[in-house]
Design an enzyme around this catalytic site. Structure first.
Site, mmCIF file in Angstrom:
data_model
loop_
_atom_site.group_PDB
_atom_site.id
_atom_site.type_symbol
_atom_site.label_atom_id
_atom_site.label_comp_id
_atom_site.label_asym_id
_atom_site.label_seq_id
_atom_site.Cartn_x
_atom_site.Cartn_y
_atom_site.Cartn_z
ATOM 1 N N ASP A 165 0.835 -1.214 0.000
ATOM 2 C CA ASP A 165 0.000 0.000 0.000
ATOM 3 C C ASP A 165 0.867 1.262 0.000
ATOM 4 O O ASP A 165 0.667 2.182 0.806
ATOM 5 C CB ASP A 165 -0.928 0.026 1.225
ATOM 6 C CG ASP A 165 -1.653 -1.292 1.454
ATOM 7 O OD1 ASP A 165 -2.027 -1.939 0.464
ATOM 8 O OD2 ASP A 165 -1.836 -1.667 2.627
ATOM 9 N N GLU A 176 -11.353 -0.657 -3.420
ATOM 10 C CA GLU A 176 -10.621 -0.037 -2.316
ATOM 11 C C GLU A 176 -9.408 0.704 -2.853
ATOM 12 O O GLU A 176 -9.137 0.711 -4.050
ATOM 13 C CB GLU A 176 -10.183 -1.100 -1.298
ATOM 14 C CG GLU A 176 -9.157 -2.094 -1.827
ATOM 15 C CD GLU A 176 -8.738 -3.133 -0.791
ATOM 16 O OE1 GLU A 176 -9.437 -3.296 0.221
ATOM 17 O OE2 GLU A 176 -7.693 -3.788 -1.010
#
Length: 481
Positions: A47, A223
């Site tokens: 991420d 997401e």
């Protein structure tokens, strides 16, 4: 006499018109010159988020596999982040909220202060994931103190994560992923305006939910939103499906002048815009961010993936997602083209023609040529590697066919697999020269085993030929992008 003069004038005009029609444009150096990186940038960092600040530093944060802290590093170059020392700026709480599953931090500089957005669960319920914000007024966020600004409150209190903030036309927005209890999925994407860096204002709008087949493999997920703006458009990438080899990027697009809180303003891509590449050995690319090159002329995609397909157990417990970088290219219609996740090692570049600046070297049925509007980006990307023949030469390796190289055969240029022979190594090696038509910014490639013959286009096909005329030199000059 007057009639003869008119005829002569008409003939001259016609000849000039033909010359103008047949003469290609002469290029200047590209607005976005080549940038290269060596991947992976950072092992066991998922991420990833990289922010380029006005102080000359890049700031890099990411999820650590222990899910227990927020780390930060900085460097003056993107590649320098690979070896920059890392500092823990915040650690999870021993009990209560913000005590588990510390995920997806992002760092932003807003109105003179630093803010970190992240997701966290509770020690009593690790899946009670919510969004939180840290603030620091220090010049250097690695050494400054941080204040917890608390949870970003949403009208519905449910599983929510991956907050990102961006400004369009002077208005700051927040985008995030959240479980909508009214839907049969895991997370959808929402957007809202912001009252301040830790508070949304008004009613959020749901702009995407996972409905397409490639968004619902393993889990039904939208997401990790990230925003890039270009040419009066807003592009919001997001990640879909489970965090294994099925993980991929989708994209929403909207006009920058549209009402971004109107779901109808957004158009979703029908297919993933970035996904697993078996050819390059890259699996599950996703949860990206965007930054820019050191010179500010290139947009850079920052993302994580794995270099293997099969995962033992829950992907959430697999620690081996790596941070990677590669350049973003822009299609003729103004949309971003991410290509494929390129192989580990040095990243590839593109080569545009000097005298046909919209045309790039690419392979088609393994024949090398120049062509415009190459939407299958990887066909026009090549890694500049140490020459197979050595002796200070270079070779050009195909991005989407690793192990295949540009080589000449009967003076024609093809993309073929290295067979290990001396003949192939020699045919696939070139001496890099200054551009024959632009020695300052251009590039030329002289054949290693046929000195004096250069890589050039002729009727759009690549060949190696001697150069003698001005047109020859133009045809044999390229720009790296």
């Amino acid at each position: 006499m007057r009639r003869l003069t008119v005829r002569l004038f008409t003939a001259v005009l016609a000849a000039l018109a033909l010359l103008t029609m047949g003469t290609p444009a002469h290029a200047t150096a590209p607005a976005s010159p080549s940038v290269t990186f060596t991947n992976p940038l950072a092992e066991k960092r998922a991420d990833p988020h990289i922010f380029k600040h006005t102080d000359g530093y890049y700031y890099f944060t990411a999820t650590v596999p222990e899910y227990d802290r927020i780390v930060l590093r900085r460097a003056t170059t993107l590649q320098g982040l690979a070896t920059a020392p890392e500092t823990t700026i915040w650690t999870k709480h021993a009990s209560g909220v913000m005590g588990a599953h510390i995920w997806a931090p992002e760092i932003h500089f807003i109105d003179g202060k630093w803010y970190v957005y992240f997701a966290a669960g509770s020690t009593s319920d690790v899946w009670a994931i919510r969004m939180y914000v840290l603030e620091s007024g220090a010049a250097n966020p690695l050494t400054g103190s941080w204040t917890e600004k608390g949870q970003i409150a949403t009208p519905v209190s449910s599983f929510s994560l991956d907050a990102t903030t961006f400004v369009v036309n002077g208005v700051r927005h927040l985008a995030w992923a959240q479980r909508n209890p009214a839907e049969d999925n895991n997370t959808s994407l929402f957007i809202a305006k912001m009252a301040n860096p830790w508070t949304i204002s008004g009613t959020p709008t749901e702009i995407s939910q996972p409905t397409l087949s490639w968004e619902t493999v393993g889990y039904k997920v939208n997401e990790g939103p990230a925003v890039i703006q270009h040419g009066g458009k807003v592009f919001l990438t997001y990640s879909a499906s489970a965090t294994d080899a099925n993980y991929c990027l989708g994209m929403l697009s909207a006009s920058a002048s549209a009402d971004l809180l109107n779901a109808a303003s957004w158009t979703k891509s029908s297919q993933p815009v970035f996904k697993t590449s078996e050819a390059t050995g890259q699996y599950g690319p996703g949860h990206n961010s965007f930054t820019v090159s050191e010179d500010g002329k290139s947009d850079i995609l920052v993302y994580h993936d794995r270099n293997y397909k099969d995962i033992s157990g829950d992907p959430l417990n697999d620690p081996n997602r790596r941070t990677r970088l590669q350049k973003v290219y822009w299609n003729a219609d103004g949309t971003p083209n991410f290509g494929i996740p390129v192989a580990d090692g040095v990243t590839p570049v593109r080569f545009s023609s000097y005298n046909y600046p919209d045309r790039y070297i690419r392979h088609w049925d393994f024949r090398a040529r120049i062509e415009a509007n190459v939407t299958n980006l990887a066909d026009s990307q090549f890694r500049v590697v140490t020459g197979l023949a050595g002796s200070g030469t270079i070779s050009l390796e195909s991005a989407n066919y690793p192990g295949y190289y540009l080589r000449h055969k009967n003076y024609e240029v093809w993309v073929e697999k290295n067979d290990g022979s001396s003949a192939f190594k020699n045919d696939a090696s070139f001496s890099r020269r200054a551009g024959l038509a632009d020695s300052a910014d251009g590039i030329a490639f002289e054949s290693y085993n046929y000195p004096g013959r250069y890589l050039r286009h002729y009727e759009n096909l690549l060949r190696i030929q001697p150069v003698s005329t001005a047109l020859d030199r133009q045809d044999a000059t390229f720009y790296a992008e």
